[in-house]
Design a protein around this motif. Sequence first.
Motif, PDB file in Angstrom:
ATOM      1  N   SER A   7       4.197   7.694   5.165  1.00  0.00           N
ATOM      2  CA  SER A   7       3.079   8.607   5.041  1.00  0.00           C
ATOM      3  C   SER A   7       3.178   9.800   4.435  1.00  0.00           C
ATOM      4  O   SER A   7       2.182  10.244   3.585  1.00  0.00           O
ATOM      5  N   ARG A   8       4.093  10.667   4.842  1.00  0.00           N
ATOM      6  CA  ARG A   8       4.478  11.949   4.325  1.00  0.00           C
ATOM      7  C   ARG A   8       4.361  11.997   2.898  1.00  0.00           C
ATOM      8  O   ARG A   8       3.796  12.791   2.288  1.00  0.00           O
ATOM      9  N   GLN A  56       0.799  -1.066  -0.278  1.00  0.00           N
ATOM     10  CA  GLN A  56       0.146   0.065  -0.213  1.00  0.00           C
ATOM     11  C   GLN A  56       1.049   1.342   0.002  1.00  0.00           C
ATOM     12  O   GLN A  56       1.974   1.396   0.744  1.00  0.00           O
ATOM     13  N   ASN A  57       0.272   2.198  -0.815  1.00  0.00           N
ATOM     14  CA  ASN A  57       1.039   3.611  -0.666  1.00  0.00           C
ATOM     15  C   ASN A  57       1.029   4.161   0.844  1.00  0.00           C
ATOM     16  O   ASN A  57      -0.028   3.893   1.110  1.00  0.00           O
ATOM     17  N   GLY A  58       1.942   4.807   1.343  1.00  0.00           N
ATOM     18  CA  GLY A  58       1.994   5.378   2.429  1.00  0.00           C
ATOM     19  C   GLY A  58       2.098   4.323   3.492  1.00  0.00           C
ATOM     20  O   GLY A  58       2.007   4.510   4.924  1.00  0.00           O
ATOM     21  N   SER A  59       2.562   3.417   3.262  1.00  0.00           N
ATOM     22  CA  SER A  59       3.056   1.994   4.363  1.00  0.00           C
ATOM     23  C   SER A  59       4.187   1.350   4.205  1.00  0.00           C
ATOM     24  O   SER A  59       5.039   1.625   3.305  1.00  0.00           O
ATOM     25  N   GLU A  95       6.438  11.685  -4.719  1.00  0.00           N
ATOM     26  CA  GLU A  95       5.151  10.998  -4.032  1.00  0.00           C
ATOM     27  C   GLU A  95       4.719   9.946  -4.970  1.00  0.00           C
ATOM     28  O   GLU A  95       5.119   9.773  -5.985  1.00  0.00           O
ATOM     29  N   TYR A 141       3.092   0.151  13.304  1.00  0.00           N
ATOM     30  CA  TYR A 141       3.947   1.079  12.411  1.00  0.00           C
ATOM     31  C   TYR A 141       4.008   0.500  10.900  1.00  0.00           C
ATOM     32  O   TYR A 141       4.758   0.967  10.095  1.00  0.00           O
ATOM     33  N   SER A 167       2.432  -2.448   7.997  1.00  0.00           N
ATOM     34  CA  SER A 167       1.222  -2.923   7.207  1.00  0.00           C
ATOM     35  C   SER A 167       1.335  -4.321   6.851  1.00  0.00           C
ATOM     36  O   SER A 167       0.363  -4.806   6.492  1.00  0.00           O
ATOM     37  N   SER A 173       7.842   4.917   9.262  1.00  0.00           N
ATOM     38  CA  SER A 173       6.472   5.104   8.901  1.00  0.00           C
ATOM     39  C   SER A 173       6.013   6.373   8.527  1.00  0.00           C
ATOM     40  O   SER A 173       5.008   6.702   7.594  1.00  0.00           O
ATOM     41  N   ILE A 174       6.733   7.327   9.290  1.00  0.00           N
ATOM     42  CA  ILE A 174       6.181   8.898   9.095  1.00  0.00           C
ATOM     43  C   ILE A 174       6.653   9.368   7.548  1.00  0.00           C
ATOM     44  O   ILE A 174       6.023  10.079   6.945  1.00  0.00           O
ATOM     45  N   ASN A 225       3.569   9.152   0.632  1.00  0.00           N
ATOM     46  CA  ASN A 225       2.557   8.498   0.189  1.00  0.00           C
ATOM     47  C   ASN A 225       3.406   7.393  -0.712  1.00  0.00           C
ATOM     48  O   ASN A 225       3.000   6.898  -1.668  1.00  0.00           O
TER      49      ASN A 225
END
Length: 500
Positions: free
Chosen positions: A136-137, A16-19, A103, A164, A166, A132-133, A139
């Motif tokens: 997420s930032r 997944q994007n952001g994971s 991104e 933290y 997926s 994780s940050i 994506n």
Amino acid sequence: MYLGIQNLVMELQELQNGSVSYVACSNRNIAINVALSCLYHNSSVSYKRYFVVSDVDREEFFIQGYDLDYLLRIDTEVFVNKNRNNLLKTLVNDFKFMKMTKENSFIIVLFDEISLLPYEGKELDKLLSKFSIFASRFNTAMLFVSFGDHPEMLVKKIAKKSHYISGLAVLCNDGPDLKLDTKMWRNNEGVFSHGESLLKLGPKGYEFKIDSNSVDNAIDNSICYTHVDALEIDKSLFNSIHFYNSNDDLYEDASRKAIAATLIFCLASREQVDFLGKHIYELRSKRGNFLKIIIIEKVPKVDSCVRTYFLECGANFIFESTSNSDYINAMLPSLKSMSFSKTLNPSFENIVESYHLVAKEENGFLYPEVFVNKIYSIVSMHINDENIKACLLILSPKDEISIDECILRFSPKHGGDYCTAINNELYVFIPHYVENIFPEIFGQVLGSTSIELFKSNRVISKKNLILDELIDIKNNDRISHSDKEFADRILKEHSLYRLS
């Protein structure tokens, strides 16, 4: 984006994007093939791909048996850790310095597990939160692929910080094949899946292995035994479906007839865990590895130790309570080709005893030394404000009340509620304490008022005072041999685990 394992259901490999996801491999060749296979099968799409390599020489990618055309089709920017230092320590800063911040991109990190194994407690939490940050930032989908001799140890360490990540899986040798043990994997709907799959290495990377000789030709491979409350099953998926009003009835029938059928049990009550595990263990022991044993949870927030227990007993796959019937039906055709590859523990008693020990700790009661170290770590690591919303209770039972009775009253309501006994006093840590509502909090975890059981109590709700108390216990040897013996007796004599 996905792991690139051909024929494996997407729910066990989607990225997944952001994971952030982790695959721990038992040797470097397995890990290299995971990375190559993943890059190859994700090279035809438009997003940016970055491949970060540490502790692997360039030549090792050319000796895995792939032809040159395969390797040329891999489209990625490659970054190498030339300094041979701990790659992970400065990784996020390196990402930014090398402008890997576009991104919707995809980053694979291939590294030696020794880079991550030394991290513990606060440092591990800080490291994983950085990844994780970052994901997420920007994506970004991030996949960490490790190699080494201790993949299970690494996964166990990461699993404690599951908020933290997926995806988390172990890939290791299993005879002539490879076994993908998926501890947890989130799909795009936020649903987590768990299971085991046999893989083989093909000309285009890893493939899900289907045992066509033994499974597809089995006389009952297209028969399903299912609990009536498990799901609204798509009847077109099976030639014959048998419905049962209870797990016991399903077990009794399947234990006489089933060879390679699909068995779908329903976990409708938390009190069923031990007995359902026993049914699964006996089916797997008596009827063999070609049964497809599936559990569908109907109660929310089942602890990870329960799922581990079911998998150890012989289950193939577990669906969480958030999984709907359409999602499960979509996966069933692939699950029909599964066989059970794990070596079953010869003693069910050992499995259930191990599960209870883990469950008891997760449900609050700890050995005194474990309690002191764990609470010290929680308070010092996660709490930065002196006005913390947590407290340490020190409670002295009335003379006529045994400490056993007090402990058996303990029923944690939140993750992180813990208790122990030191010098005939009950120590309780509550991480969600709000000042001036002490009686309510006390009543929730002990089902009692302080007047009923205890002659005195102390409430410590300042960070520095909690740490001082814990340090004093350690430095002044306040934990006696009898305290340790008492804790050992409590854990052996009582089943403190309550799935409530």
